[in-house]
Design an enzyme around this catalytic site. Structure first.
Site, PDB file in Angstrom:
ATOM      1  N   ASP A   1      -1.580   4.402  -6.327  1.00 15.98           N
ATOM      2  CA  ASP A   1      -0.146   4.321  -6.004  1.00 15.98           C
ATOM      3  C   ASP A   1       0.613   5.523  -6.526  1.00 15.98           C
ATOM      4  OD1 ASP A   1      -1.277   1.429  -6.220  1.00 15.98           O
ATOM      5  OD2 ASP A   1       0.439   1.411  -4.865  1.00 15.98           O
TER       6      ASP A   1
ATOM      7  N   GLY B   1       0.868  -1.182   0.000  1.00 16.15           N
ATOM      8  CA  GLY B   1       0.000   0.000   0.000  1.00 16.15           C
ATOM      9  C   GLY B   1       0.900   1.227   0.000  1.00 16.15           C
TER      10      GLY B   1
ATOM     11  N   ARG C   1      10.299  -1.295  -4.730  1.00 15.70           N
ATOM     12  CA  ARG C   1       9.086  -1.360  -5.560  1.00 15.70           C
ATOM     13  C   ARG C   1       9.009  -0.082  -6.396  1.00 15.70           C
ATOM     14  NH1 ARG C   1       3.653  -3.405  -3.025  1.00 15.70           N
ATOM     15  NH2 ARG C   1       3.335  -3.907  -5.212  1.00 15.70           N
TER      16      ARG C   1
HETATM   17  O1  MRU Z   1       0.592  -4.026  -4.531  1.00 11.50           O
HETATM   18  P1  MRU Z   1      -0.018  -3.287  -3.356  1.00 11.50           P
HETATM   19  O2  MRU Z   1      -0.801  -4.158  -2.442  1.00 11.50           O
HETATM   20  O3  MRU Z   1       1.021  -2.446  -2.640  1.00 11.50           O
HETATM   21  O4  MRU Z   1      -1.028  -2.288  -4.062  1.00 11.50           O
HETATM   22  C1  MRU Z   1      -1.812  -1.444  -3.266  1.00 11.50           C
HETATM   23  C2  MRU Z   1      -2.745  -0.602  -4.053  1.00 11.50           C
HETATM   24  O5  MRU Z   1      -2.807  -0.686  -5.264  1.00 11.50           O
HETATM   25  C3  MRU Z   1      -3.527   0.421  -3.299  1.00 11.50           C
HETATM   26  O6  MRU Z   1      -4.771   0.636  -3.906  1.00 11.50           O
HETATM   27  C4  MRU Z   1      -2.759   1.748  -3.290  1.00 11.50           C
HETATM   28  O7  MRU Z   1      -1.451   1.552  -2.826  1.00 11.50           O
HETATM   29  C5  MRU Z   1      -3.431   2.765  -2.438  1.00 11.50           C
HETATM   30  S1  MRU Z   1      -3.225   2.392  -0.737  1.00 11.50           S
HETATM   31  C6  MRU Z   1      -3.974   3.575   0.195  1.00 11.50           C
END
Ligand code: MRU
Length: 370
Positions: A247, A58, A94
């Site tokens: 993101d 996230g 990431r």
């Molecule tokens: O791959 P992740 O689990 O890190 O992806 C998370 C998301 O796509 C969320 O929607 C995004 O980070 C927003 S979190 C408030």
């Protein structure tokens, strides 16, 4: 938010009474929903691994973990070279969530002007501020989104407001409250009847595993659906509002989020369902003018070829769902063009996904990037 009645954040500092901070505590999100386990991070390498292997994930939580990773990194060596190494190591974990770069830049701006002897204490303090700021930002997002839900609830005259969300943009994805879920939690606390459609979010099932776990803990009515169900629900008037996280959102309002978000936005557009994106300002990348310039993470094939879960006998296990030898492709994110976004729910208010409107709301950040 609460876990078994105890107020809990996703990241915290661990220290002996009266001693300097020694470790950073996190929830291991790869074990949810079946096990609630916490992990202590004691080094830069452990913080980087936690982000890369998605023990924490996230966008906002990745940023906060990176900030604490810098604090862990400078223990015993706070030289410029060590700071640069910490930045590179964490930044490489990431590629898509811009909160990572934002938090690292914040840490560097705080630490670089200081004498080496002062850097470690300052790093812990700035990381704690970043975490606290995220909590307050997400609370404000919740209040701003609550107003939207209230309007819909008034029109529905007591019938539940049906909200669809994708992935996990909940409190687990932030330090607390969440982005997309913060309006939901605020509305639930305000007594507004609502129901949440939770996309399972293959391949890692952040919806089925994490969002459902959160909503379940808080007694918010919800149902988990497979990722392809949203369009059908929208065609039948069963979705009043979509709220997702992001993101990275670019200066022109293009929204990058978990793979599959774009398809939800298309279906919402076709069915005139409002499609909102909840985001803290550190998720806005003012250096980019198009979502198609955002690096899209590609992850391992095993996330698609295998599924993880609990057997009826209680064993946690992974099984293969694809034939041996079938190639797999695994893009983790996609881009929803600004034209499909009804509005951005930020800590400063709800704004159009449009360059001028965004820059007007965050003039300093927009100017700094110009
Ligand atoms: O791959 P992740 O689990 O890190 O992806 C998370 C998301 O796509 C969320 O929607 C995004 O980070 C927003 S979190 C408030």
């Amino acid at each position: 938010m609460k876990v078994n009645g105890t107020p809990t954040r996703t990241i915290w500092v661990e220290r002996e009474p009266g001693a300097a901070p020694g470790a950073v505590g996190i929830i291991d999100q790869t074990r949810l929903p079946h096990r609630f386990e916490t992990v202590s991070l004691v080094s830069l390498e452990e913080a980087a691994h936690a982000i890369k292997a998605m023990l924490v994930r996230g966008a906002p939580l990745i940023g906060a973990t990176a900030a604490y990773g810098v604090a862990l990194a400078v223990h015993g060596d706070a030289s410029d070279a060590r700071l640069a190494h910490a930045y590179e190591t964490l930044h490489a974990t990431r590629p898509t969530a811009v909160n990572l770069r934002w938090a690292l830049d914040e840490m560097m701006a705080t630490l670089t002007p200081l004498a080496e002897a002062d850097r470690e204490a300052a790093a812990w303090a700035r990381a704690a501020e970043i975490a606290d700021e995220d909590v307050e930002i997400c609370r404000q997002i919740g209040l701003n989104g609550l107003a939207l839900i209230r309007e819909i609830a008034a029109r529905k005259k007591g019938a539940p407001v049906n909200i669809l969300t994708h992935c996990n943009a909940g409190w687990l994805a932030t330090v607390d409250w969440g982005t997309a879920t913060s309006p939901i939690y605020h509305a639930h606390e305000a007594g507004i009847p609502l129901h949440v459609w939770v996309d399972e979010t293959r391949p890692r099932n952040q919806g089925a595993a994490l969002t459902a776990w959160e909503l379940n803990n808080h007694g918010v009515p919800h149902a988990v659906i497979v990722d392809n169900t949203g369009g059908h629900l929208m065609q039948h008037g069963m979705v009043d509002l979509v709220i997702v996280g992001t993101d990275r959102t670019t200066a022109n309002g293009d929204v990058c989020n978990k793979i599959g978000t774009y398809l939800k936005a298309l279906a919402a557009h076709d069915n005139r369902v409002p499609f909102y994106v909840a985001l803290p300002s550190p998720t806005i990348d003012f250096t980019l003018s198009s979502g198609f310039d955002i690096p899209i993470e590609e992850r391992g094939a095993e996330e698609v070829s295998h599924v993880w879960g609990r057997t009826g006998a209680g064993e946690i296990t992974t099984v293969q769902v694809t034939p041996d030898g079938s190639p797999v492709v695994n893009y983790a994110f996609d881009v929803t063009p600004a034209r499909l976004v009804t509005g951005l729910i930020t800590e400063k208010g709800v704004v159009a996904a449009e360059r001028h409107a965004i820059a007007t709301l965050f003039p300093e950040r927009a100017k700094a990037a110009a």
